[in-house]
Design a protein around this motif. Structure first.
Motif, PDB file in Angstrom:
ATOM      1  N   ARG A 125       5.315  -2.716  -6.813  1.00 16.80           N
ATOM      2  CA  ARG A 125       4.840  -1.488  -6.181  1.00 16.80           C
ATOM      3  C   ARG A 125       5.954  -0.452  -6.091  1.00 16.80           C
ATOM      4  O   ARG A 125       5.738   0.741  -6.300  1.00 16.80           O
ATOM      5  CB  ARG A 125       4.283  -1.771  -4.784  1.00 16.80           C
ATOM      6  CG  ARG A 125       2.970  -2.517  -4.800  1.00 16.80           C
ATOM      7  CD  ARG A 125       2.230  -2.330  -3.487  1.00 16.80           C
ATOM      8  NE  ARG A 125       2.956  -2.827  -2.354  1.00 16.80           N
ATOM      9  CZ  ARG A 125       2.943  -4.093  -1.941  1.00 16.80           C
ATOM     10  NH1 ARG A 125       2.247  -4.988  -2.607  1.00 16.80           N
ATOM     11  NH2 ARG A 125       3.626  -4.469  -0.875  1.00 16.80           N
ATOM     12  N   THR A 128       6.386   1.074  -9.480  1.00 18.32           N
ATOM     13  CA  THR A 128       5.299   2.019  -9.773  1.00 18.32           C
ATOM     14  C   THR A 128       5.483   3.315  -8.998  1.00 18.32           C
ATOM     15  O   THR A 128       5.293   4.405  -9.529  1.00 18.32           O
ATOM     16  CB  THR A 128       3.943   1.388  -9.400  1.00 18.32           C
ATOM     17  OG1 THR A 128       3.765   0.192 -10.169  1.00 18.32           O
ATOM     18  CG2 THR A 128       2.806   2.359  -9.690  1.00 18.32           C
ATOM     19  N   ALA A 129       5.872   3.191  -7.730  1.00 18.29           N
ATOM     20  CA  ALA A 129       6.065   4.380  -6.903  1.00 18.29           C
ATOM     21  C   ALA A 129       7.167   5.266  -7.466  1.00 18.29           C
ATOM     22  O   ALA A 129       7.049   6.489  -7.504  1.00 18.29           O
ATOM     23  CB  ALA A 129       6.400   3.975  -5.469  1.00 18.29           C
ATOM     24  N   GLU A 132       5.962   7.181 -10.536  1.00 17.01           N
ATOM     25  CA  GLU A 132       5.018   8.256 -10.238  1.00 17.01           C
ATOM     26  C   GLU A 132       5.630   9.377  -9.402  1.00 17.01           C
ATOM     27  O   GLU A 132       5.063  10.455  -9.297  1.00 17.01           O
ATOM     28  CB  GLU A 132       3.803   7.697  -9.486  1.00 17.01           C
ATOM     29  CG  GLU A 132       2.980   6.733 -10.330  1.00 17.01           C
ATOM     30  CD  GLU A 132       1.833   6.147  -9.535  1.00 17.01           C
ATOM     31  OE1 GLU A 132       1.814   6.364  -8.309  1.00 17.01           O
ATOM     32  OE2 GLU A 132       0.976   5.476 -10.136  1.00 17.01           O
ATOM     33  N   GLU A 217       3.232   5.717  -0.488  1.00 15.78           N
ATOM     34  CA  GLU A 217       2.043   6.087  -1.263  1.00 15.78           C
ATOM     35  C   GLU A 217       1.345   4.868  -1.850  1.00 15.78           C
ATOM     36  O   GLU A 217       0.125   4.842  -1.985  1.00 15.78           O
ATOM     37  CB  GLU A 217       2.425   7.036  -2.403  1.00 15.78           C
ATOM     38  CG  GLU A 217       2.745   8.446  -1.961  1.00 15.78           C
ATOM     39  CD  GLU A 217       1.576   9.392  -2.156  1.00 15.78           C
ATOM     40  OE1 GLU A 217       0.530   8.956  -2.672  1.00 15.78           O
ATOM     41  OE2 GLU A 217       1.729  10.566  -1.797  1.00 15.78           O
ATOM     42  N   SER A 218       2.119   3.857  -2.201  1.00 17.19           N
ATOM     43  CA  SER A 218       1.535   2.687  -2.853  1.00 17.19           C
ATOM     44  C   SER A 218       0.679   1.851  -1.911  1.00 17.19           C
ATOM     45  O   SER A 218      -0.060   0.976  -2.352  1.00 17.19           O
ATOM     46  CB  SER A 218       2.644   1.815  -3.457  1.00 17.19           C
ATOM     47  OG  SER A 218       3.496   1.300  -2.450  1.00 17.19           O
ATOM     48  N   TYR A 219       0.770   2.119  -0.607  1.00 20.72           N
ATOM     49  CA  TYR A 219      -0.025   1.392   0.376  1.00 20.72           C
ATOM     50  C   TYR A 219      -1.292   2.147   0.781  1.00 20.72           C
ATOM     51  O   TYR A 219      -2.130   1.601   1.491  1.00 20.72           O
ATOM     52  CB  TYR A 219       0.795   1.124   1.639  1.00 20.72           C
ATOM     53  CG  TYR A 219       1.941   0.168   1.448  1.00 20.72           C
ATOM     54  CD1 TYR A 219       1.722  -1.209   1.440  1.00 20.72           C
ATOM     55  CD2 TYR A 219       3.237   0.625   1.278  1.00 20.72           C
ATOM     56  CE1 TYR A 219       2.769  -2.096   1.275  1.00 20.72           C
ATOM     57  CE2 TYR A 219       4.293  -0.246   1.100  1.00 20.72           C
ATOM     58  CZ  TYR A 219       4.050  -1.612   1.098  1.00 20.72           C
ATOM     59  OH  TYR A 219       5.087  -2.482   0.931  1.00 20.72           O
TER      60      TYR A 219
END
Length: 389
Positions: A125, A128-129, A132, A217-219
């Motif tokens: 995660r 990924t964060a 992005e 943001e990933s949560y």
């Protein structure tokens, strides 16, 4: 799955041998060092940094300082602390020392495997964060506005107001809106939006030392209305490990990347949720035209004054107001000695339909008088934003 490189720092030789046996049975683990002495574990990290450290806390928590040293110098490493017993103090100490998870002795092999797998998911995660992050709208000079929706009387429609205000603000595609469910006891904002969360606020707190505007943001869960949601826990027992500092960190991180942060509060004062009051640009106090509700809010306003809360930030919102009712807007204002800033109205059938369908009223029935009143309230608050303290 790529193999996770693990260093073990056990409390005793017996514990070391037991954990080595468990780790050897996990095919995605590469044990690159197993020690009892801190110095040896530190030297191994300097030579070959690990993905995961399994660290025994020691008999009196003497390993917290070492754990904090590791997390400071190697923030990318996932630390799993091994504690002798489950206590709130030890859990807090471990998390603030940099641990991402805590295991309690005796350790079952499946719990060890699950803890390591959660660290693997977290690292994915984070990756990924970061990928992005360049696409996100991050303001460096301006923080987002915090709308805290509060009432110490249950059943007045806090969640309804929170959801619909968020959805109304999100109609502007240029604005980013997040809804935070801080009703830690009975939060149901996700349910009212027909969302089934994979992550909740407890997952954020598990990695609280590394939370920033990108990682958080990933949560979040996206909703078709355009808002994003941070749900409350589905199991209230998890709330005992949440404190005020956690809430402050989360809200400040969200203010960095969202134009509006809407906070749905519990129906009571307690220390954990106080940062949502302290950081509020607008405190929406929700009441209904009922004697019990208005008297409750009157007492609440006294408490806010005792807490030195800025009176200029308080917005009285009258919900469920029916023109045929005995208690009018003027009666509420007279009792509270404070003007009503917004009146939403009452339409039981439409409100129930929108909540059951998981679609905010302002989207489900945009021409409904309640929707129009919420849009009007939104515009009024946007045009009358108080200066930040």
């Amino acid at each position: 799955m790529n193999k996770m490189r693990v260093i073990l720092l056990a409390d005793s030789e017996t514990e070391r041998l037991d954990l080595v046996d468990m780790l050897k049975n996990i095919d995605y683990i590469q044990l690159i060092g197993d020690f009892i002495a801190e110095e040896e574990a530190w030297q191994m990290m300097e030579r070959s940094p690990a993905d995961i450290l399994l660290v025994g806390a020691g008999s009196n928590g003497e390993r917290y300082a070492f754990t904090q040293k590791i997390s400071t110098h190697y923030p990318q490493a996932g630390i799993i602390m091994i504690e002798g017993e489950l206590q709130e103090e030890t859990m807090h100490n471990a998390l603030f020392a940099g641990a991402k998870d805590v295991l309690i002795k005796p350790i079952a092999p499946e719990k060890l495997m699950n803890a390591i797998y959660r660290i693997h998911q977290l690292k994915e995660r984070i990756g990924t964060a970061k990928q992005e992050a360049p696409q996100k709208k991050i303001r460096k000079s301006e923080l987002g506005q915090v709308y805290t929706v509060f009432s110490t009387k249950g059943g007045v429609g806090k969640t309804f107001v929170s959801i619909n205000l968020a959805a109304a603000l999100a109609k502007d595609a240029q604005k980013r809106v997040v809804l935070v469910d801080l009703d830690l006891d009975f939060g149901n904002a996700a349910l009212a939006l027909n969302l089934y969360p994979k992550f909740t606020i407890s997952d954020v707190i598990d990695d609280i030392r590394h939370v920033d505007s990108d990682l958080i943001e990933s949560y979040l869960i996206p909703h078709e209305s355009g808002i994003k949601v941070l749900p409350a826990n589905s199991q209230p027992s998890l709330n005992e490990f949440i404190n005020a500092e956690h809430i402050r960190i989360i809200l400040e991180a969200l203010r960095e990347s969202f134009d509006y942060v809407i906070v749905d509060m519990p129906a009571r004062f307690f220390e954990t949720i106080m940062p949502a009051l302290a950081l509020a640009d607008h405190l929406l106090v929700i009441t209904t035209p009922e004697i019990s509700s208005v008297r409750n809010i009157k007492s609440m306003l006294v408490t806010l004054k005792d807490l030195n809360f800025p009176q200029s930030k308080i917005r009285i919102v009258l919900n469920k107001a029916d023109s045929r009712g005995d208690i009018k807007k003027n009666d509420v204002e007279a009792t509270l000695n404070k003007k009503v800033d917004a009146s939403i109205g009452f339409d039981y059938r439409r409100v129930l339909s929108s909540l059951n369908r998981g679609v905010p009223l302002v989207h489900e029935y945009p021409k409904n008088i309640l929707s129009k009143n919420i849009d009007k309230m939104k515009i009024q608050f946007e045009q009358n934003e108080p200066l930040k303290a």
